[in-house]
Write a protein that holds these residues in place. Structure first.
Motif, PDB file in Angstrom:
ATOM      1  N   ASN A 254       0.728  -1.217  -0.048  1.00 14.99           N
ATOM      2  CA  ASN A 254       0.015   0.118   0.018  1.00 14.99           C
ATOM      3  C   ASN A 254       0.745   1.011   0.065  1.00 14.99           C
ATOM      4  N   SER A 255       2.009   1.218  -0.860  1.00 14.30           N
ATOM      5  CA  SER A 255       2.683   2.444  -0.987  1.00 14.30           C
ATOM      6  C   SER A 255       2.888   3.148  -2.312  1.00 14.30           C
ATOM      7  N   ARG A 256       1.942   2.590  -3.283  1.00 16.90           N
ATOM      8  CA  ARG A 256       2.131   3.187  -4.582  1.00 16.90           C
ATOM      9  C   ARG A 256       1.390   4.739  -4.653  1.00 16.90           C
ATOM     10  N   PRO A 257       2.378   5.504  -4.984  1.00 17.10           N
ATOM     11  CA  PRO A 257       1.755   6.974  -5.221  1.00 17.10           C
ATOM     12  C   PRO A 257       0.607   7.002  -5.935  1.00 17.10           C
ATOM     13  N   GLN A 258      -0.364   8.176  -5.486  1.00 18.73           N
ATOM     14  CA  GLN A 258      -1.636   8.227  -5.984  1.00 18.73           C
ATOM     15  C   GLN A 258      -1.634   9.524  -6.600  1.00 18.73           C
ATOM     16  N   LEU A 259      -3.036   9.730  -7.309  1.00 17.42           N
ATOM     17  CA  LEU A 259      -3.164  10.895  -8.050  1.00 17.42           C
ATOM     18  C   LEU A 259      -3.191  11.885  -7.043  1.00 17.42           C
ATOM     19  N   PHE A 260      -3.796  11.800  -5.908  1.00 14.35           N
ATOM     20  CA  PHE A 260      -3.931  12.813  -4.902  1.00 14.35           C
ATOM     21  C   PHE A 260      -2.364  13.284  -4.537  1.00 14.35           C
ATOM     22  N   SER A 261      -1.367  12.356  -4.274  1.00 17.35           N
ATOM     23  CA  SER A 261      -0.158  12.616  -4.050  1.00 17.35           C
ATOM     24  C   SER A 261       0.411  13.690  -5.148  1.00 17.35           C
ATOM     25  N   HIS A 262       0.458  13.407  -6.237  1.00 21.70           N
ATOM     26  CA  HIS A 262       0.788  14.156  -7.318  1.00 21.70           C
ATOM     27  C   HIS A 262      -0.030  15.635  -7.340  1.00 21.70           C
ATOM     28  N   ASN A 263      -1.063  15.705  -7.224  1.00 24.22           N
ATOM     29  CA  ASN A 263      -2.071  16.774  -7.369  1.00 24.22           C
ATOM     30  C   ASN A 263      -1.502  17.812  -6.156  1.00 24.22           C
ATOM     31  N   TRP A 264      -1.434  17.241  -4.867  1.00 19.95           N
ATOM     32  CA  TRP A 264      -0.885  18.000  -4.013  1.00 19.95           C
ATOM     33  C   TRP A 264       0.431  18.526  -4.003  1.00 19.95           C
ATOM     34  N   VAL A 265       1.337  17.810  -4.605  1.00 24.09           N
ATOM     35  CA  VAL A 265       2.606  18.365  -4.830  1.00 24.09           C
ATOM     36  C   VAL A 265       2.597  19.613  -5.870  1.00 24.09           C
ATOM     37  N   ILE A 266       1.763  19.428  -6.813  1.00 20.32           N
ATOM     38  CA  ILE A 266       1.783  20.557  -7.888  1.00 20.32           C
ATOM     39  C   ILE A 266       1.029  21.589  -7.177  1.00 20.32           C
ATOM     40  N   TYR A 267      -0.033  21.606  -6.267  1.00 16.83           N
ATOM     41  CA  TYR A 267      -0.864  22.657  -5.708  1.00 16.83           C
ATOM     42  C   TYR A 267       0.525  23.667  -4.720  1.00 16.83           C
ATOM     43  N   ALA A 268       1.227  22.442  -4.030  1.00 15.25           N
ATOM     44  CA  ALA A 268       2.064  23.055  -2.981  1.00 15.25           C
ATOM     45  C   ALA A 268       3.041  24.037  -3.665  1.00 15.25           C
ATOM     46  N   ALA A 269       3.350  23.764  -4.977  1.00 14.78           N
ATOM     47  CA  ALA A 269       4.412  24.496  -6.001  1.00 14.78           C
ATOM     48  C   ALA A 269       3.433  25.860  -6.289  1.00 14.78           C
ATOM     49  N   ALA A 270       2.297  25.614  -6.720  1.00 11.66           N
ATOM     50  CA  ALA A 270       1.299  26.770  -7.524  1.00 11.66           C
ATOM     51  C   ALA A 270       1.258  27.991  -6.291  1.00 11.66           C
ATOM     52  N   SER A 271       1.067  27.129  -5.086  1.00  9.92           N
ATOM     53  CA  SER A 271       0.587  28.520  -4.095  1.00  9.92           C
ATOM     54  C   SER A 271       1.953  29.062  -3.072  1.00  9.92           C
ATOM     55  N   SER A 272       3.087  28.378  -3.674  1.00 13.05           N
ATOM     56  CA  SER A 272       4.224  28.926  -2.981  1.00 13.05           C
ATOM     57  C   SER A 272       4.586  30.197  -3.282  1.00 13.05           C
ATOM     58  N   GLN A 273       5.170  31.093  -2.387  1.00 17.76           N
ATOM     59  CA  GLN A 273       5.491  32.274  -2.156  1.00 17.76           C
ATOM     60  C   GLN A 273       7.200  32.277  -2.693  1.00 17.76           C
TER      61      GLN A 273
END
Length: 388
Positions: A254-273
């Motif tokens: 149960n360790s496979r990266p999910q879409l959730f994982s990728h989406n929130w990395v992208i969001y973290a970058a998009a919302s970074s200052q």
């Protein structure tokens, strides 16, 4: 058995049947008498029902059991851990909307501990008892909830070492990590990650494999960083995605990266200052790598993926032809896959208004507002009410 059913109204019917049994016994029918098992079954039915008053009803039943045993000396109604755990579960289920329930869960847990110390072996709290209270604290977000939950975790770790009890496992650690992430206070993301790192170390010890992190608990910490105000949140989120990749390659369950994982990395970058072009480029690279790696796991982007990635492009790329080309390519894929939302169009209107005006003209719309009001159906055909 009504008590084990999770169907609508089953808990209410179980409660009514219990009350009927009690009345029959009181009227002289000695063949019908509710006992601890009966009360426990109804308590668990209430806990699983999701009814608004389930916790209050479960607490009332426990009070009745206690009175029958301690006051009336009815041995058949001896309180036990199963009954108390059912009440704890009922309290945890509603602690988000009624935070005071977390205090009641803590009080009940202490009551169980005291009863055990006074010689009542059948009420000794187990790992489920402590984990359930940790969930109640996490859901409640009361002051000091994460620290209280971690205090229970430490208490159980110590008890396991010196009293031969069960060691805390993945669900217990996950509940405490969840408490830290839900608090959203400064510094709690790092505390959650510290616990995650601790789980890694513990899981290598003999007999502690049940503490090994899975993608769900890693994603919880990743999500916490993504929503934080930390200046390094994109780096932190990306490192956790890399961690999932390494776990998956190592064959962890149960360790496979999910879409959730990728989406929130992208969001973290998009919302970074960021304050410099160099920083923005490095952060955009994180978003781009996360977006591109989605296909490596046979995953398909959804509306959140495109929305977050377009946000990253508009926030982090320098203005110019290259930026517009990248945005155009991503938007075309979004349209092709049927995931265009009004949010995406509003993002484009705010950051690249000329691009949206050109798009409206190509579609022979009178105005950009016309496009916002009526998005082509083929652009929205795959929209769903799923989460990022």
């Amino acid at each position: 058995c009504i008590g084990k059913s999770k169907g609508e109204g089953s808990a209410r019917r179980a409660l009514e049947l219990l009350q009927k049994m009690a009345k029959l016994h009181e009227s002289g029918n000695t063949d019908i008498k509710p006992d601890s098992f009966t009360y426990g079954a109804v308590v668990h039915a209430l806990a699983n029902s999701g009814d608004v008053d389930a916790a209050a009803q479960a607490e009332l039943l426990v009070s009745q059991v206690e009175q029958k045993y301690y006051k009336d000396k009815d041995e058949s109604c001896r309180p036990n851990r199963i009954i108390y755990n059912g009440v704890l579960y009922a309290l945890a289920q509603g602690s988000e909307s009624e935070p005071e329930r977390a205090h009641r869960a803590m009080d009940l847990l202490h009551k169980m501990e005291d009863a055990f110390k006074n010689g009542d072996k059948g009420i000794e709290p187990d790992l489920m008892s402590y984990t359930t209270v940790a969930h109640a604290l996490a859901n409640s977000q009361i002051d000091g909830a994460p620290e209280k939950a971690e205090g229970l975790l430490s208490q159980c770790e110590e008890a396991a070492k010196i009293q031969n009890r069960s060691f805390p496992d993945l669900p217990f650690y996950s509940a405490v990590i969840h408490a830290y992430i839900k608090s959203r206070e400064s510094g709690t993301q790092q505390k959650a990650e510290d616990l995650l790192n601790k789980m890694d170390g513990i899981s290598e010890l003999p007999g502690r494999l049940n503490c090994r992190p899975n993608n769900r608990v890693v994603n919880t910490v990743l999500y916490g960083w993504a929503l934080s105000d930390a200046s390094n949140k994109a780096v932190k989120a990306s490192a956790l995605l890399d961690r999932l990749r390494d776990m998956h390659l190592a064959g962890y369950k149960n360790s496979r990266p999910q879409l959730f994982s990728h989406n929130w990395v992208i969001y973290a970058a998009a919302s970074s200052q960021s304050s410099s072009d160099e920083e923005r480029k490095a952060i955009f690279d994180i978003a781009r790598d996360a977006f591109q790696s989605i296909s490596e796991y046979n995953l398909d982007p959804n509306e959140s993926t495109y929305s977050f990635y377009l946000q990253a492009c508009m926030a982090l790329l320098p203005e110019g032809h290259d930026r517009e080309t990248i945005i155009s390519d991503i938007f075309s894929k979004c349209c092709e896959n049927g995931y265009v939302t009004s949010t995406v169009l509003l993002q484009l209107q705010k950051s690249v208004p000329e691009f949206l005006r050109t798009l409206a003209t190509q579609l022979k719309r009178d105005s950009v507002q016309s496009l916002l009001d009526e998005i082509p159906m083929e652009w929205t055909r795959k929209l769903a009410k799923d989460t990022p």
